[in-house]
Write a protein that holds these residues in place. Structure first.
Motif, mmCIF file in Angstrom:
data_model
loop_
_atom_site.group_PDB
_atom_site.id
_atom_site.type_symbol
_atom_site.label_atom_id
_atom_site.label_comp_id
_atom_site.label_asym_id
_atom_site.label_seq_id
_atom_site.Cartn_x
_atom_site.Cartn_y
_atom_site.Cartn_z
ATOM 1 N N VAL A 179 0.836 -1.204 0.000
ATOM 2 C CA VAL A 179 0.000 0.000 0.000
ATOM 3 C C VAL A 179 0.871 1.255 0.000
ATOM 4 O O VAL A 179 0.551 2.250 -0.670
ATOM 5 N N ASN A 180 1.992 1.222 0.720
ATOM 6 C CA ASN A 180 2.851 2.407 0.796
ATOM 7 C C ASN A 180 3.454 2.764 -0.555
ATOM 8 O O ASN A 180 3.727 3.946 -0.820
ATOM 9 N N PHE A 181 3.666 1.778 -1.412
ATOM 10 C CA PHE A 181 4.172 2.071 -2.752
ATOM 11 C C PHE A 181 3.200 2.969 -3.527
ATOM 12 O O PHE A 181 3.618 3.731 -4.400
ATOM 13 N N PHE A 182 1.921 2.886 -3.205
ATOM 14 C CA PHE A 182 0.921 3.749 -3.823
ATOM 15 C C PHE A 182 0.698 5.014 -2.989
ATOM 16 O O PHE A 182 0.681 6.127 -3.507
ATOM 17 N N ALA A 183 0.538 4.828 -1.673
ATOM 18 C CA ALA A 183 0.086 5.907 -0.805
ATOM 19 C C ALA A 183 1.113 7.011 -0.629
ATOM 20 O O ALA A 183 0.740 8.163 -0.366
ATOM 21 N N HIS A 184 2.404 6.712 -0.786
ATOM 22 C CA HIS A 184 3.406 7.746 -0.523
ATOM 23 C C HIS A 184 3.347 8.876 -1.540
ATOM 24 O O HIS A 184 3.954 9.938 -1.334
ATOM 25 N N HIS A 185 2.596 8.696 -2.627
ATOM 26 C CA HIS A 185 2.385 9.784 -3.581
ATOM 27 C C HIS A 185 1.423 10.827 -3.030
ATOM 28 O O HIS A 185 1.389 11.963 -3.518
ATOM 29 N N PHE A 186 0.625 10.449 -2.029
ATOM 30 C CA PHE A 186 -0.388 11.348 -1.476
ATOM 31 C C PHE A 186 -0.202 11.601 0.016
ATOM 32 O O PHE A 186 -0.621 12.640 0.532
ATOM 33 N N LEU A 187 0.420 10.654 0.716
ATOM 34 C CA LEU A 187 0.584 10.707 2.161
ATOM 35 C C LEU A 187 2.067 10.618 2.509
ATOM 36 O O LEU A 187 2.891 10.305 1.641
ATOM 37 N N PRO A 188 2.430 10.871 3.759
ATOM 38 C CA PRO A 188 3.838 10.725 4.144
ATOM 39 C C PRO A 188 4.358 9.313 3.865
ATOM 40 O O PRO A 188 3.654 8.328 4.076
ATOM 41 N N ASP A 189 5.597 9.249 3.397
ATOM 42 C CA ASP A 189 6.237 7.971 3.094
ATOM 43 C C ASP A 189 6.695 7.326 4.407
ATOM 44 O O ASP A 189 7.464 7.921 5.162
ATOM 45 N N ILE A 190 6.226 6.105 4.675
ATOM 46 C CA ILE A 190 6.559 5.434 5.940
ATOM 47 C C ILE A 190 7.586 4.326 5.733
ATOM 48 O O ILE A 190 7.686 3.405 6.546
ATOM 49 N N ARG A 191 8.369 4.410 4.676
ATOM 50 C CA ARG A 191 9.261 3.291 4.375
ATOM 51 C C ARG A 191 10.318 3.071 5.459
ATOM 52 O O ARG A 191 10.740 1.940 5.674
ATOM 53 N N LEU A 192 10.742 4.134 6.155
ATOM 54 C CA LEU A 192 11.709 3.930 7.229
ATOM 55 C C LEU A 192 11.109 3.063 8.337
ATOM 56 O O LEU A 192 11.782 2.173 8.884
ATOM 57 N N ALA A 193 9.843 3.306 8.642
ATOM 58 C CA ALA A 193 9.169 2.471 9.634
ATOM 59 C C ALA A 193 9.010 1.044 9.119
ATOM 60 O O ALA A 193 9.115 0.076 9.886
ATOM 61 N N LEU A 194 8.804 0.906 7.827
ATOM 62 C CA LEU A 194 8.653 -0.429 7.238
ATOM 63 C C LEU A 194 9.982 -1.177 7.242
ATOM 64 O O LEU A 194 10.018 -2.387 7.482
ATOM 65 N N PHE A 195 11.084 -0.465 6.971
ATOM 66 C CA PHE A 195 12.404 -1.089 7.091
ATOM 67 C C PHE A 195 12.594 -1.636 8.510
ATOM 68 O O PHE A 195 13.027 -2.780 8.698
ATOM 69 N N ALA A 196 12.286 -0.788 9.493
ATOM 70 C CA ALA A 196 12.433 -1.205 10.886
ATOM 71 C C ALA A 196 11.547 -2.396 11.199
ATOM 72 O O ALA A 196 11.950 -3.323 11.913
ATOM 73 N N ALA A 197 10.334 -2.400 10.642
ATOM 74 C CA ALA A 197 9.394 -3.495 10.908
ATOM 75 C C ALA A 197 9.906 -4.819 10.359
ATOM 76 O O ALA A 197 9.742 -5.873 10.991
ATOM 77 N N THR A 198 10.558 -4.789 9.182
ATOM 78 C CA THR A 198 11.101 -6.046 8.639
ATOM 79 C C THR A 198 12.206 -6.589 9.536
ATOM 80 O O THR A 198 12.307 -7.801 9.738
ATOM 81 N N LEU A 199 13.027 -5.693 10.092
ATOM 82 C CA LEU A 199 14.112 -6.139 10.968
ATOM 83 C C LEU A 199 13.575 -6.691 12.283
ATOM 84 O O LEU A 199 14.085 -7.684 12.809
ATOM 85 N N ILE A 200 12.547 -6.038 12.815
ATOM 86 C CA ILE A 200 11.979 -6.482 14.092
ATOM 87 C C ILE A 200 11.236 -7.801 13.922
ATOM 88 O O ILE A 200 11.424 -8.754 14.695
ATOM 89 N N LEU A 201 10.387 -7.875 12.889
ATOM 90 C CA LEU A 201 9.543 -9.058 12.722
ATOM 91 C C LEU A 201 10.364 -10.296 12.364
ATOM 92 O O LEU A 201 10.090 -11.401 12.853
ATOM 93 N N TYR A 202 11.386 -10.112 11.514
ATOM 94 C CA TYR A 202 12.156 -11.250 11.030
ATOM 95 C C TYR A 202 13.545 -11.343 11.672
ATOM 96 O O TYR A 202 14.416 -12.055 11.154
ATOM 97 N N ALA A 203 13.734 -10.648 12.797
ATOM 98 C CA ALA A 203 15.070 -10.595 13.410
ATOM 99 C C ALA A 203 15.605 -11.977 13.751
ATOM 100 O O ALA A 203 16.808 -12.243 13.626
ATOM 101 N N ARG A 204 14.743 -12.887 14.190
ATOM 102 C CA ARG A 204 15.197 -14.205 14.629
ATOM 103 C C ARG A 204 15.122 -15.259 13.526
ATOM 104 O O ARG A 204 15.573 -16.388 13.707
ATOM 105 N N THR A 205 14.538 -14.909 12.378
ATOM 106 C CA THR A 205 14.301 -15.907 11.333
ATOM 107 C C THR A 205 15.574 -16.216 10.567
ATOM 108 O O THR A 205 16.197 -15.331 9.986
#
Length: 303
Positions: A179-205
């Motif tokens: 969704v952010n790939f579309f929404a960042h054209h109209f709303l604030p880009d949250i990709r930094l938070a998404l980067f962090a989320a991938t590290l947190i969610l998959y940190a142990r995988t």
């Protein structure tokens, strides 16, 4: 994913015989670590065969294609990609289960292409009949090649992902990234938070895989970064050949490194798309797969 660990899907017997033959040849002539590196590279190339062939077609057509020819270059690439996909299924280089994955990612990728081209993020400068809203239909196969790679590499390297996070959380994160790939054209880009989320969610995988008999592993976020680097290199081939173009970028310039971040995030979308259909390699509990014996040349293993 709570069931007891089971062997992941194996290669077909013919491919495993080929692997055994190449492995035996390399191990007789090379030090152990170098033989494993050679086999790792060859197996990676085999997993990325669909994307590799598509890149070869892009380079070859750029070198020889003439504007006066009746068939446009973009249209040939569509026919080439479609024929290659059919050939893969006919030759059993891909399973029908993997084809479902590729079709899903083809659809999501094409939808993104329609939006991004209309938004001016990039363009396809050449003409073509099989082109809708400025998007040539071969572009969906470029996304499909990533889905093909993920599905094939998991099978070829007999991968296991453990410990894997709750499935619903991975789907939620993948949806947020998409969704952010579309929404960042109209709303604030949250990709930094998404980067962090991938590290947190998959940190142990850990991604467990086999090159020889010993199981090896790599953190999943690092795996995604390395694959994103490979895709970024492939994207530079696309811009150098003028197959697509970014605004203000000369064909001799490298694609911005920021695009590698976009591919890193998109790879998690691709991976979760694969797991919508194929989950045999996901394990909730941490584990170390056992050593395995390489099969004898005549041994058949189930597909």
């Amino acid at each position: 994913m709570s069931r007891p660990p089971a062997p992941p899907r194996h290669l077909d017997g013919g491919t495993r015989r080929l692997e055994r033959g190449m492995g035996d040849w390399a191990r007789r002539r090379l030090p152990g670590w170098l033989a494993d590196l050679v086999m790792f590279t060859l197996k990676q190339g085999w997993a990325a065969l669909f994307g590799g062939l598509l890149l070869v077609a892009i380079l070859a057509t750029k070198a020889v294609w003439q504007p006066s020819w009746a068939l446009a270059r973009y249209d040939f690439l569509v026919l080439f990609a479609l024929s290659t996909q059919v050939l893969f299924l006919w030759a059993r280089l891909e399973t029908w289960e993997e084809a479902k994955v590729i079709a899903l990612f083809h659809l999501t990728g094409t939808a993104m292409e329609f939006f991004k081209v209309q938004a001016g993020s990039w363009s396809y400068p050449e003409a073509g009949v099989l082109k809708i809203m400025g998007v040539p239909m071969f572009s969906g196969f470029m996304y499909a090649s990533i889905g093909s790679y993920i599905a094939r590499v998991a099978r070829i390297f007999e991968m296991r992902f453990a410990p894997y996070p709750p499935f619903w959380m991975t789907v939620l994160l993948a949806c947020a990234i998409y969704v952010n790939f579309f929404a960042h054209h109209f709303l604030p880009d949250i990709r930094l938070a998404l980067f962090a989320a991938t590290l947190i969610l998959y940190a142990r995988t850990r991604v467990w895989f086999y090159v020889g008999t010993r199981p090896l592993w790599m953190p999943l976020p690092l795996t995604a970064f390395l694959v994103a680097l490979m895709v970024w290199v492939a994207e530079n081939i696309g811009t150098v050949t003028g197959t697509w173009a970014y605004p203000g970028q000369h064909w001799t310039q490298m694609v911005s490194f920021s695009k590698m971040g976009s591919w890193y995030l998109l790879l998690f979308v691709a991976f979760v798309t694969v797991t919508l259909v194929m989950r045999d390699f996901l394990y909730r509990e941490a584990q170390r797969p056992p050593r395995r014996d390489l099969p004898h040349a005549g041994e058949e293993l189930r597909a």
